[in-house]
Scaffold this motif. Structure first.
Motif, PDB file in Angstrom:
ATOM      1  N   UNK A  14       1.036  -0.527  -0.007  1.00 40.88           N
ATOM      2  CA  UNK A  14      -0.211   0.122   0.008  1.00 40.88           C
ATOM      3  C   UNK A  14       0.447   1.399  -0.013  1.00 40.88           C
ATOM      4  N   UNK A  15       1.811   1.290   0.918  1.00 39.03           N
ATOM      5  CA  UNK A  15       2.552   2.549   0.537  1.00 39.03           C
ATOM      6  C   UNK A  15       3.678   2.769  -0.063  1.00 39.03           C
ATOM      7  N   UNK A  16       3.662   1.370  -1.261  1.00 27.13           N
ATOM      8  CA  UNK A  16       4.995   2.008  -2.795  1.00 27.13           C
ATOM      9  C   UNK A  16       3.424   1.978  -3.595  1.00 27.13           C
ATOM     10  N   UNK A  17       2.674   1.323  -3.857  1.00 28.33           N
ATOM     11  CA  UNK A  17       1.644   2.066  -4.309  1.00 28.33           C
ATOM     12  C   UNK A  17       1.351   3.501  -3.959  1.00 28.33           C
ATOM     13  N   UNK A  18       1.242   3.860  -3.317  1.00 28.78           N
ATOM     14  CA  UNK A  18       0.348   5.449  -2.878  1.00 28.78           C
ATOM     15  C   UNK A  18       2.057   6.425  -3.501  1.00 28.78           C
ATOM     16  N   UNK A  19       2.969   5.814  -3.362  1.00 31.92           N
ATOM     17  CA  UNK A  19       4.471   7.182  -3.514  1.00 31.92           C
ATOM     18  C   UNK A  19       3.953   6.439  -5.029  1.00 31.92           C
ATOM     19  N   UNK A  20       3.632   5.833  -5.996  1.00 27.27           N
ATOM     20  CA  UNK A  20       3.277   6.138  -7.181  1.00 27.27           C
ATOM     21  C   UNK A  20       2.420   6.371  -7.733  1.00 27.27           C
ATOM     22  N   UNK A  21       1.446   6.762  -7.012  1.00 23.74           N
ATOM     23  CA  UNK A  21      -0.115   7.047  -7.523  1.00 23.74           C
ATOM     24  C   UNK A  21      -0.056   8.416  -7.146  1.00 23.74           C
ATOM     25  N   UNK A  22       0.720   8.686  -6.293  1.00 17.07           N
ATOM     26  CA  UNK A  22       0.131  10.222  -5.612  1.00 17.07           C
ATOM     27  C   UNK A  22       1.416  11.148  -6.306  1.00 17.07           C
ATOM     28  N   UNK A  61      -0.812   9.585   5.397  1.00 17.75           N
ATOM     29  CA  UNK A  61      -1.566   9.233   4.638  1.00 17.75           C
ATOM     30  C   UNK A  61      -2.316   7.835   4.569  1.00 17.75           C
ATOM     31  N   UNK A  62      -1.116   7.191   4.253  1.00 16.18           N
ATOM     32  CA  UNK A  62      -1.610   5.445   3.769  1.00 16.18           C
ATOM     33  C   UNK A  62      -2.174   4.618   5.051  1.00 16.18           C
ATOM     34  N   UNK A  63      -3.240   4.388   5.823  1.00 15.21           N
ATOM     35  CA  UNK A  63      -3.597   3.220   6.405  1.00 15.21           C
ATOM     36  C   UNK A  63      -3.137   2.453   6.189  1.00 15.21           C
ATOM     37  N   UNK A  64      -2.897   1.914   7.692  1.00 11.88           N
ATOM     38  CA  UNK A  64      -2.709   0.746   7.710  1.00 11.88           C
ATOM     39  C   UNK A  64      -3.671  -0.863   8.027  1.00 11.88           C
ATOM     40  N   UNK A  65      -3.053  -1.356   6.730  1.00 13.64           N
ATOM     41  CA  UNK A  65      -4.345  -3.032   6.651  1.00 13.64           C
ATOM     42  C   UNK A  65      -4.398  -3.566   7.347  1.00 13.64           C
TER      43      UNK A  65
END
Lengths: 314, 667, 284
Positions: A234-242, A310-314
């Motif tokens: 989720x963290x990695x995806x956020x950096x790629x999409x933000x 920002x990224x919620x902990x799943x």
């Protein structure tokens, strides 16, 4: 192939002792020391970015001593050549033959001081060595010792005559940490106290290379559950999409994040990688690889910090 | 590719899987082992040991040229031992032999599957042999064990641990149950049998017979076996009136009585009675005869394939081979008028010429002294009462003129002797009379409020045609009235040298009665569920006389409903499985947020939030930290044990933080 | 199938003997079979399948496509098998709440982008009575390098032959420099020809083969004969040999040129371009 990993409790105690021992020399920086130790446990290279005189070299030296590694320091300068690092074929007079003279990079722990002072060609020679763990000269490859760590330091200010490391090169450092000035109280103690360098002489190695490899194996074996994996993704995806971040984290960065979080979990005696382990290493692992679009503008938040919030902990 | 193939190879030869299949065979074969010829268990043991040796020690398995003759030999041995290869006994023996042989050549998954199927069929055969309630336990244990073995056999990649396999099998079986229940109730039941049942016919079922020969029996073997159970629906007749009629014996050959074969044209009896009516439900044990037992005068019955015979006996069209349940209504007492033709009356006066002359002479003498038939019969009973007649279960054997010898010489006998003698005396005086075989009395089970009628309650009495109606006359009552009033069990208990029924102890009796109540329910609800019971049930549910086809459609519809339900439940369960821990933790966070007024931020780690809470509410700190640590260990540490998860959930449920003390202080 | 026969036989027997326990057993087994179908479906249902791609291979070799399978529903899926049509199934299922990585070999015939065929997931678990399966169409394609021409069958371009094959001209002194020139500040010490210095000729510097003053060999698409597959094969052989020899090279393809470099990365870069060079646009 991989050495026997010690039991988790033993591994944790040993890692704590290493950090504690280094902490005797580097005062008031326990977190930074633990990050540095976990970086080495994750078999990664460390970049220390800070102004001169805060103890970067001292940290590298203490780590080398405590870990029982042979240590070499390379001061990077603008007039350097790659061969000054990697070594070169030298004509040996007695045997009348060319023999390979290993450069200073042939050490278990190399301190690359002020890496951004050297021209890009030299930088890339070192970075190739870091990546391949070997040096190729004239079509012959020479393996670097094992373990092999590079602790590079660089000055954060873009002074004249420096060559900032490009992103692709920064990616090769598992972590980047800063040391910062010591807290005032500690600085007083520092000012009053002995020369820290003399203390260095009192440090003794705590581990041999074999048990260091065992520690690394133990770190690799720390459980990474689905939930933790989800969080990393989720963290990695956020950096790629933000839209606020210029370039997302590379697959290598994601791997590094997992490795560092495992080492951190080991040092904290966790049964698996907890979200806090990921968070603890995230800034160090991702900070130097992420650049905000508004970087340099007043009030810009460091992207890594923002991602964690920002990224919620799943 | 090669790696995968080799993995599967190694799985095929896994000794554990072989052990599971062999265990299934044992489970299926166990109920048979004591019943089959003794060489079969030995063969099974031998083959099993050989196979174990092969798996453990690497003994060679027998080659094909050994196995084929061995199989032929086994087949012949079964055929010789049982003189047949069909039927339940021989069939299950053959299955066991096949299983033993298969064990010797079991190598791959397919072979093990065959073993499992043999086991299942053995289990099935065990039920054909025996259907007592104990077999229900066997049904559960057998299906569970064999299903688990099937699960393991089907696995190609990894075996489950034993407990895991049993758990999965249990889950599958529980999911199978609703469908099985629907099919059990709705599956069209056709009245069998479709092919001959040699085993059933040959294994003599004790009970009433269509013939009695009192003179030929020196001891009446009284069996404890249950003949049937009866439950009265509203009101129970007095114990002395419980005459359960069975076959009516109208033909006397001078020695014994048997059922008369009336001409085919004889119409069924038409009945008219003014007696008290009782409704009851009967579960008849298999008895091999066609008659359905009923109280004195049957008026209505729920067995569609039964009808009244010419002697007012209730007859089924086929023999009763299985437990059979029916309801009936009878009238007791009063006189019974039924249209009986001249032929019927004449038949009931028949006496063989030249037999029992002394009896005939006595009859003529007594009839002359009596005012009418009724008085004559009364005098006969008085005769039995006053003369030194004895009730005995061990009467002496009688010779060529059995009635004469009984009446004048031995004067000792049981119900059949008295009934026979009375009927002969009545006929000799011109009163139509017949012997009725059946049961008298019964044992009341207060736990289930029903009556148990055992073979020991078998009885015989006389019906005589007096004043245009059949009247019951029981000469045994005149000799041993307590036999009628209190039942045979008590008489026997008191009789020296007689059969002491251990049921007379109160505690044991209670246990026995409870157990019988369970058995009765089992028989009534499960085993007696046949075409008739199914029809009754469906009529009760409002279906009009369903035909098999409609029934099949109904069963199909209900089964589909079951399947949809199963799928839906499955989907729901899967959705929740993974996130349960997370949901629990979210619940904890909500409670903590309510208690502290500070909710957890999405990017905040559980540990960080726990320390925030600890700072805000030191009183909650310890438990919050402990629960958080537990959560992290479970969710991220991956110990993942369901027991730990359950412990966490329990502890979480107990944790009910109060609102902030600060808020309380302000109030 | 055999199971169905077993059931029918059982039910017929139960009906004949009017045996209710027999009926019960038959119906429970029927229910078990049905529940087994649901469980088999459940093993496929909710599975997470990721294609991780494959390391590029040369045409004719087996492409080892890696898949990551993950269970998040708590279902034991270990009896799940994967296969392409015509290949042996490979056990691939993860245990409950776990993940598993498997490699599925796929034969390759020619260079270029190879689309993955439909993947079949199947299982016979839990009872081995029914097989549940599902086809998955993976929207992924894998690059297949051209199969290199046999070693030694291709001569490097004549112009660059001298310096690209790794055979260096040996001077009579035995040192390995191609030419000599006077020393200039900035030259590395290792280039200095010490032997000359000892003879008193002053500092001279050897110019070796990979000195930037000398152009590395250029492998040219247009210089090759034959159809495009043959050209790609020959060029593949050349770049592989060059990389093995540790020299730099350039690769000139229609419409592009890959600059002078050496090493594994450059090799893979070149092979990737060769994989699609000369193919129609829709295949490339």
């Amino acid at each position: 192939m991989s050495p026997q990993a010690p039991p988790v409790a033993t591994a944790r105690a040993l890692a704590e002792r290493i950090a504690g021992e280094v902490g005797l020399v580097i005062l008031g920086k326990p977190d930074e020391i633990r990050l540095a130790v976990s970086c080495l446990l994750a078999a990664g290279h460390l970049l220390i970015e800070d102004v001169p005189g805060v103890g970067k070299t001292l940290l590298a030296r203490s780590l080398a001593t405590v870990l029982g590694l042979d240590f070499r320091r390379i001061q990077f300068t603008s007039d350097m050549l790659p061969a000054d690092i990697t070594g070169a074929q030298i004509f040996e007079r007695r045997s009348e033959r060319l023999v390979f003279q290993p450069g200073p990079v042939f050490a278990q722990l190399v301190l690359a001081d002020e890496i951004n002072r050297a021209p890009p060609k030299v930088q890339s020679a070192l970075l190739e060595a870091m990546e391949e763990r070997q040096v190729s000269i004239d079509g012959e490859s020479h393996a670097l010792p094992s373990p092999f760590f590079v602790i590079a330091t660089q000055n954060p200010l873009h002074q004249a005559g420096t060559f900032p490391l490009p992103e692709s090169q920064l990616d090769r450092f598992l972590m980047r940490i800063g040391l910062g000035y010591p807290p005032a109280a500690l600085e007083r103690k520092l000012l009053r106290g002995d020369d820290r360098r003399e203390l260095l002489a009192t440090l003794r190695p705590l581990v041999d290379p074999g048990s260091l490899a065992g520690l690394q194996t133990a770190a690799r074996a720390v459980r990474l559950g689905d939930a933790a994996l989800d969080y990393v993704q989720a963290l990695v995806r956020y950096t790629r999409e933000s839209p606020e971040i210029e370039l997302g984290l590379s697959p290598r960065a994601a791997t590094d994040l997992v490795a560092a979080a495992r080492a951190w979990a080991l040092m904290n005696g966790h049964e698996g990688v907890y979200p806090e382990d990921v968070q603890a290493v995230f800034t160090a692992v991702a900070g130097h690889r992420l650049h905000g679009r508004d970087a340099g503008l007043p009030g810009a938040v460091e992207p890594a910090r923002k991602v964690l919030d920002e990224v919620a902990i799943p | 590719m090669a790696a995968a193939a080799s993995t599967r190879q190694s799985m095929e030869d896994s000794p554990q899987q072989l052990a599971w299949a062999a265990g299934a065979l044992l489970l299926g074969g166990l109920p048979h082992l004591l019943a089959v010829a003794p060489w079969i268990p030995l063969l099974l043991l031998g083959c099993g040991l050989w196979r174990i040796g092969a798996a453990r020690r690497g003994w060679p398995l027998p080659a094909l040229w050994i196995r084929i003759p061995l199989a032929v030999l086994g087949f012949l041995a079964v055929a010789i031992s049982y003189r047949s290869i069909s039927g339940i006994q021989a069939g299950s023996a053959l299955l066991l032999v096949m299983g033993a042989m298969k064990l010797l050549e079991t190598r791959g998954q397919r072979d093990r599957m065959v073993l499992i199927f043999i086991s299942l069929f053995l289990l099935f055969a065990a039920f054909l042999r025996e259907q007592a309630i104990g077999m229900l336990a066997w049904l559960v244990a057998g299906t569970l064990g064999i299903s688990a073995a099937l699960l393991q056999t089907a696995r190609q990649e990894s075996l489950l641990p034993m407990a895991g396999a049993l758990r999965l099998a249990a889950r599958l079986l529980v999911q199978a149950l609703p469908l099985a229940a629907v099919l059990f109730i709705l599956f069209p039941r056709l009245p069998g049998p479709f092919w001959s049942l040699p085993d059933k016919a040959s294994s003599g079922i004790s009970g009433l017979s269509e013939e009695i020969r009192p003179g030929d029996i020196s001891a009446l073997g009284l069996s404890d076996a249950i003949a049937f159970r009866a439950r009265f629906r509203d009101g129970t007749p007095p114990a002395g009136a419980l005459y359960w009629r069975g076959p009516v014996l109208e033909h006397f050959d001078g020695r014994g009585w048997s059922v008369r074969r009336p001409p085919a044209s004889t119409p069924p009896a038409a009945v008219e009675t003014d007696g008290v009516q009782y409704s009851y439900e009967l579960v008849l044990e298999p008895q091999g005869g066609r008659w359905l037992l009923a109280l004195e005068t049957p008026l209505q019955w729920s067995a569609p394939r039964a009808g009244l015979g010419p002697a007012m006996e209730l007859l089924n069209t086929e023999p009763i081979h299985d437990r059979f349940s029916y309801r009936a209504r009878s009238a007791i007492g009063g006189s019974v008028r039924s249209a009986i033709g001249a032929e019927g009356l004449a038949a009931n006066l028949q006496l063989p010429a030249g037999r029992n002359p002394r009896t005939l002479e006595l009859a003529t003498r007594l009839r002359a002294a009596a005012t009418d038939d009724r008085d004559y019969l009364q005098r006969l009973l008085q005769l039995f009462h006053e003369q030194p007649f004895r009730y005995s279960l061990k009467p002496p054997l009688l010779g060529a003129q059995p009635v004469d010898e009984f009446l004048f010489d031995t004067r000792s006998g049981f119900c059949e002797h008295y009934a026979s003698a009375l009927a002969v005396l009545a006929r000799a005086a011109g009163i139509p009379a017949r012997v009725v075989a059946g049961y008298q009395g019964g044992e009341h089970n207060p736990i289930g409020d029903y009556w148990i009628i055992r073979q020991a309650h078998a009885h015989a009495w006389v019906e005589a045609w007096v004043d245009g109606a059949w009247r019951r006359i029981d000469p045994t009552a005149a000799v041993a009235p307590e036999r009628i009033e209190r039942g045979i069990g008590e008489i026997l208990a008191g009789a020296p040298g007689g059969m002491r029924l251990w049921r007379s102890s109160r505690v044991v009796g209670g246990v026995v009665l409870s157990w019988d109540a369970v058995n009765a329910a089992w028989d009534r609800w499960v085993l007696a569920f046949g075409p008739e019971a199914q029809e009754r049930l469906l009529l009760g549910l409002g279906f009009r006389m369903p035909r098999p086809l409609q029934l099949a459609l109904l069963a199909g519809a209900a089964a589909s409903l079951c399947l949809v339900l199963l799928a839906w439940l499955g989907g729901r369960r899967r959705q929740g499985a993974r996130d349960r821990l997370r949901q629990r933790y979210d619940g904890l966070c909500r409670r903590l947020a309510a208690a502290t007024g500070r909710p957890r931020r999405p990017g905040e780690t559980p540990s960080a939030y726990a320390s925030v809470v600890a700072g805000l509410r030191p009183d909650l700190a310890a438990e919050t930290l402990a629960l958080t640590t537990l959560y992290l260990q479970l969710r991220y540490g991956g110990s993942g044990d369901t027991r730990d998860t359950a412990a966490f959930s329990r502890r979480l449920r107990r944790f009910r933080p109060a609102r902030a003390p600060a808020a309380r202080g302000r109030r | 199938m055999a199971f169905a026969v077993l059931l029918v036989t059982m039910l017929a027997g139960a009906m004949n003997y009017n045996n209710n326990l027999g009926f019960a057993l038959g119906f429970v087994l029927a229910g078990l079979g049905i529940a087994g179908i649901y469980h088999a479906h459940g093993i496929l249902d909710g599975l997470q399948l990721h294609c991780l791609g494959a390391e590029p291979v040369f045409a004719g070799e087996l492409l080892r496509v890696r898949f990551l399978l993950r269970d998040e529903a708590g279902v034991d899926r270990r009896e799940l098998f994967l296969d392409w049509p015509g290949t042996a199934p490979v056990a691939a299922g993860p245990a409950a709440l776990a993940s598993r990585c498997v490699e599925l070999p796929l034969a390759t015939q020619r260079r270029g982008w190879q689309a993955l065929p439909a993947l079949r997931l199947q299982t016979r678990a839990p009872l081995g009575l029914v097989r549940a399966w599902s086809w998955v169409h993976i929207d992924s394609r894998q690059l297949v390098y051209p199969r290199p021409a046999p070693a030694g069958s291709v001569q490097p371009p004549a112009a660059a032959a001298a310096s690209s094959t790794g055979r260096r001209p040996q001077s009579r002194d035995g040192d390995s420099f191609a030419g000599l020139r006077p020393y200039r500040p900035g030259d590395t010490p290792r280039r200095i020809v010490w032997r000359r210095y000892l003879r008193g000729t002053g500092l001279v510097v050897g110019e070796d083969h990979d000195s930037e003053t000398q152009a590395p060999p250029c492998f040219d698409w247009d210089a090759m004969a034959g159809h495009s597959d043959a050209r790609a094969a020959r060029l593949a052989r050349l770049v592989i040999d060059a990389a093995a020899a540790g020299v730099h090279w350039r690769l000139r393809l229609p419409g592009s040129e890959l600059g002078s470099a050496g090493g594994q990365r450059h090799l893979h870069h070149c092979l990737a371009r060769l994989a699609v060079a000369g193919l129609p646009a829709d295949e490339a």
